[in-house]
Write a protein that holds these residues in place. Structure first.
Motif, mmCIF file in Angstrom:
data_model
loop_
_atom_site.group_PDB
_atom_site.id
_atom_site.type_symbol
_atom_site.label_atom_id
_atom_site.label_comp_id
_atom_site.label_asym_id
_atom_site.label_seq_id
_atom_site.Cartn_x
_atom_site.Cartn_y
_atom_site.Cartn_z
ATOM 1 N N SER A 35 -36.926 -3.094 -32.298
ATOM 2 C CA SER A 35 -38.187 -3.422 -32.946
ATOM 3 C C SER A 35 -38.116 -4.827 -33.530
ATOM 4 O O SER A 35 -37.074 -5.497 -33.476
ATOM 5 C CB SER A 35 -38.473 -2.417 -34.069
ATOM 6 O OG SER A 35 -37.524 -2.570 -35.110
ATOM 7 N N SER A 36 -39.224 -5.285 -34.104
ATOM 8 C CA SER A 36 -39.264 -6.629 -34.697
ATOM 9 C C SER A 36 -38.276 -6.771 -35.852
ATOM 10 O O SER A 36 -37.852 -7.877 -36.181
ATOM 11 C CB SER A 36 -40.679 -6.940 -35.186
ATOM 12 O OG SER A 36 -41.119 -5.957 -36.114
ATOM 13 N N SER A 37 -37.885 -5.641 -36.458
ATOM 14 C CA SER A 37 -36.924 -5.667 -37.561
ATOM 15 C C SER A 37 -35.484 -5.736 -37.066
ATOM 16 O O SER A 37 -34.551 -5.900 -37.843
ATOM 17 C CB SER A 37 -37.091 -4.421 -38.436
ATOM 18 O OG SER A 37 -36.743 -3.249 -37.704
ATOM 19 N N GLY A 38 -35.314 -5.583 -35.744
ATOM 20 C CA GLY A 38 -33.971 -5.606 -35.179
ATOM 21 C C GLY A 38 -33.331 -4.243 -35.031
ATOM 22 O O GLY A 38 -32.199 -4.128 -34.563
ATOM 23 N N ASP A 39 -34.058 -3.189 -35.454
ATOM 24 C CA ASP A 39 -33.534 -1.827 -35.343
ATOM 25 C C ASP A 39 -33.901 -1.226 -33.985
ATOM 26 O O ASP A 39 -34.970 -1.506 -33.437
ATOM 27 C CB ASP A 39 -34.112 -0.940 -36.456
ATOM 28 C CG ASP A 39 -33.685 -1.394 -37.842
ATOM 29 O OD1 ASP A 39 -32.535 -1.861 -37.971
ATOM 30 O OD2 ASP A 39 -34.510 -1.294 -38.777
ATOM 31 N N TRP A 40 -33.024 -0.373 -33.462
ATOM 32 C CA TRP A 40 -33.316 0.310 -32.207
ATOM 33 C C TRP A 40 -34.376 1.379 -32.419
ATOM 34 O O TRP A 40 -34.362 2.105 -33.423
ATOM 35 C CB TRP A 40 -32.050 0.957 -31.646
ATOM 36 C CG TRP A 40 -31.134 -0.014 -30.985
ATOM 37 C CD1 TRP A 40 -30.032 -0.611 -31.541
ATOM 38 C CD2 TRP A 40 -31.233 -0.522 -29.653
ATOM 39 N NE1 TRP A 40 -29.445 -1.464 -30.633
ATOM 40 C CE2 TRP A 40 -30.150 -1.425 -29.468
ATOM 41 C CE3 TRP A 40 -32.120 -0.300 -28.604
ATOM 42 C CZ2 TRP A 40 -29.945 -2.101 -28.267
ATOM 43 C CZ3 TRP A 40 -31.917 -0.973 -27.401
ATOM 44 C CH2 TRP A 40 -30.848 -1.862 -27.242
ATOM 45 N N THR A 41 -35.303 1.460 -31.489
ATOM 46 C CA THR A 41 -36.350 2.467 -31.540
ATOM 47 C C THR A 41 -36.744 2.818 -30.107
ATOM 48 O O THR A 41 -36.100 2.384 -29.158
ATOM 49 C CB THR A 41 -37.561 1.955 -32.350
ATOM 50 O OG1 THR A 41 -38.482 3.032 -32.554
ATOM 51 C CG2 THR A 41 -38.272 0.802 -31.649
ATOM 52 N N GLY A 42 -37.786 3.602 -29.957
ATOM 53 C CA GLY A 42 -38.248 4.000 -28.641
ATOM 54 C C GLY A 42 -38.288 5.507 -28.495
ATOM 55 O O GLY A 42 -37.813 6.254 -29.361
ATOM 56 N N PHE A 43 -38.858 5.956 -27.401
ATOM 57 C CA PHE A 43 -39.023 7.386 -27.162
ATOM 58 C C PHE A 43 -37.694 8.131 -27.239
ATOM 59 O O PHE A 43 -37.575 9.145 -27.942
ATOM 60 C CB PHE A 43 -39.669 7.607 -25.794
ATOM 61 C CG PHE A 43 -39.676 9.043 -25.335
ATOM 62 C CD1 PHE A 43 -40.497 9.977 -25.943
ATOM 63 C CD2 PHE A 43 -38.856 9.454 -24.286
ATOM 64 C CE1 PHE A 43 -40.506 11.307 -25.529
ATOM 65 C CE2 PHE A 43 -38.856 10.764 -23.862
ATOM 66 C CZ PHE A 43 -39.676 11.703 -24.483
ATOM 67 N N GLU A 44 -36.683 7.633 -26.545
ATOM 68 C CA GLU A 44 -35.419 8.376 -26.514
ATOM 69 C C GLU A 44 -34.612 8.211 -27.791
ATOM 70 O O GLU A 44 -33.845 9.115 -28.162
ATOM 71 C CB GLU A 44 -34.607 7.976 -25.283
ATOM 72 C CG GLU A 44 -35.204 8.556 -24.009
ATOM 73 C CD GLU A 44 -34.429 8.239 -22.760
ATOM 74 O OE1 GLU A 44 -34.213 9.155 -21.965
ATOM 75 O OE2 GLU A 44 -34.051 7.062 -22.579
ATOM 76 N N VAL A 45 -34.751 7.104 -28.478
ATOM 77 C CA VAL A 45 -34.077 6.955 -29.769
ATOM 78 C C VAL A 45 -34.626 7.984 -30.755
ATOM 79 O O VAL A 45 -33.873 8.715 -31.412
ATOM 80 C CB VAL A 45 -34.241 5.530 -30.323
ATOM 81 C CG1 VAL A 45 -33.713 5.444 -31.750
ATOM 82 C CG2 VAL A 45 -33.507 4.526 -29.435
ATOM 83 N N GLU A 46 -35.948 8.067 -30.833
ATOM 84 C CA GLU A 46 -36.552 9.039 -31.750
ATOM 85 C C GLU A 46 -36.296 10.473 -31.304
ATOM 86 O O GLU A 46 -36.013 11.351 -32.124
ATOM 87 C CB GLU A 46 -38.056 8.786 -31.870
ATOM 88 C CG GLU A 46 -38.414 7.529 -32.643
ATOM 89 C CD GLU A 46 -39.825 7.582 -33.194
ATOM 90 O OE1 GLU A 46 -40.169 8.582 -33.851
ATOM 91 O OE2 GLU A 46 -40.592 6.636 -32.942
ATOM 92 N N LEU A 47 -36.386 10.710 -29.997
ATOM 93 C CA LEU A 47 -36.144 12.062 -29.495
ATOM 94 C C LEU A 47 -34.703 12.483 -29.765
ATOM 95 O O LEU A 47 -34.447 13.624 -30.183
ATOM 96 C CB LEU A 47 -36.434 12.119 -27.998
ATOM 97 C CG LEU A 47 -36.237 13.487 -27.333
ATOM 98 C CD1 LEU A 47 -37.214 14.512 -27.908
ATOM 99 C CD2 LEU A 47 -36.399 13.383 -25.822
ATOM 100 N N GLY A 48 -33.758 11.585 -29.545
ATOM 101 C CA GLY A 48 -32.364 11.898 -29.812
ATOM 102 C C GLY A 48 -32.126 12.261 -31.261
ATOM 103 O O GLY A 48 -31.373 13.197 -31.576
ATOM 104 N N GLN A 49 -32.778 11.536 -32.168
ATOM 105 C CA GLN A 49 -32.631 11.841 -33.591
ATOM 106 C C GLN A 49 -33.209 13.214 -33.930
ATOM 107 O O GLN A 49 -32.642 13.962 -34.729
ATOM 108 C CB GLN A 49 -33.290 10.739 -34.411
ATOM 109 C CG GLN A 49 -32.545 9.404 -34.320
ATOM 110 C CD GLN A 49 -33.320 8.236 -34.881
ATOM 111 O OE1 GLN A 49 -34.553 8.213 -34.863
ATOM 112 N NE2 GLN A 49 -32.619 7.225 -35.365
ATOM 113 N N LYS A 50 -34.328 13.560 -33.298
ATOM 114 C CA LYS A 50 -34.921 14.878 -33.517
ATOM 115 C C LYS A 50 -34.027 15.983 -32.952
ATOM 116 O O LYS A 50 -33.898 17.066 -33.538
ATOM 117 C CB LYS A 50 -36.305 14.947 -32.876
ATOM 118 C CG LYS A 50 -37.339 14.006 -33.467
ATOM 119 C CD LYS A 50 -37.667 14.367 -34.907
ATOM 120 C CE LYS A 50 -38.809 13.484 -35.428
ATOM 121 N NZ LYS A 50 -39.138 13.792 -36.857
ATOM 122 N N ILE A 51 -33.405 15.719 -31.811
ATOM 123 C CA ILE A 51 -32.501 16.696 -31.210
ATOM 124 C C ILE A 51 -31.280 16.905 -32.095
ATOM 125 O O ILE A 51 -30.832 18.040 -32.315
ATOM 126 C CB ILE A 51 -32.099 16.247 -29.792
ATOM 127 C CG1 ILE A 51 -33.284 16.423 -28.833
ATOM 128 C CG2 ILE A 51 -30.901 17.033 -29.285
ATOM 129 C CD1 ILE A 51 -33.058 15.852 -27.451
#
Length: 249
Positions: A35-51
């Motif tokens: 993201s603009s903040s330099g942190d990783w994000t995206g569909f699979e990043v968020e999905l992985g965290q939920k899993i």
């Protein structure tokens, strides 16, 4: 003494190691990117965290070069791979997989005014594929007689840029991953031209890569995937990033 033992048990639980989730260090938007903040994000990043949450654990993000991501798993540097990895026969000889959490066809992307109906129209074209993917394997094994010149790229976005600049004619890539590119303002004039034929090289859906024989984590992972699909979490994230539901049934 009983109080001390309980405190030690509670401390041990609180300090349990998070699960180390590997995905490609080469950005693969909208699945994984910074993201603009330099942190990783995206569909699979968020999905992985939920899993991970569904398994009662935290996720430690471990971006890893795609060409070395399976060795990182087998050597114990990471605990699982959640990064659009197709479940293929060759990979299944080295690692285990969870149940699929989404599936996507392989498609050819090019200019919308190109005369391209199927692979018979590859003759004389420059074809781009991403290294260490099923698309690269397919191009190497199935398209040698097509008349196409195949170029291998480290990153998906590099292929997009060269397509726009006219340095390549066609991209062979994941259909869903290509949606975000085709929806961009600077991608007007490009479209999915044709779907690649079904082939075992493309695998049986997209799953989480796990170390061979890690049956306990595999069972927990399958339960967690089923949970985030059943409760709508996966669908919500899919709508957020793609505008459609790509999650497995």
């Amino acid at each position: 003494m009983k109080y001390l033992l309980a405190l030690l048990l509670m401390t041990g639980t609180a300090q349990a190691e998070p699960l180390r989730m590997a995905f490609s260090a080469e950005p693969y938007p909208p699945f994984t990117y910074k993201s603009s903040s330099g942190d990783w994000t995206g569909f699979e990043v968020e999905l992985g965290q939920k899993i991970c949450t569904a398994m009662g654990s935290d996720c430690e993000l471990s971006p890893t070069g795609w060409s070395g991501i399976i060795p990182s798993l087998t050597s114990g540097k990471v605990d699982f791979i959640l990064g659009s990895m197709s479940i293929t026969e060759d990979r299944d000889k080295v690692i285990d997989f969870s149940a699929p959490y989404y599936d996507s066809a392989a498609v050819y992307i090019g200019r919308d005014d190109m005369d391209f109906a199927d692979e018979g129209d590859l003759d004389g074209k420059i074809l781009a594929v991403q290294a260490s993917t099923t698309h690269a394997t397919y191009a190497r094994q199935q398209l040698g007689d097509s008349g196409a010149t195949v170029r291998i790229y480290d990153q998906h976005e590099q292929m997009n840029r060269d397509l726009q600049a006219g340095r390549v004619d066609v991209i062979l890539a994941d259909e869903i991953a290509s949606l975000s590119f085709l929806e961009r303002d600077d991608a007007q004039g490009f479209k999915a031209l044709a779907e690649a034929p079904k082939n075992p090289i493309f695998g049986q859906g997209i799953g989480v890569g796990l170390r061979d024989g890690d049956a306990k984590l595999q069972a927990s992972m399958n339960d967690a995937i089923a949970s985030v699909i059943a409760d709508g979490t996966c669908a919500q994230l899919s709508q957020k990033y793609f505008g459609i539901n790509i999650c497995a049934d």
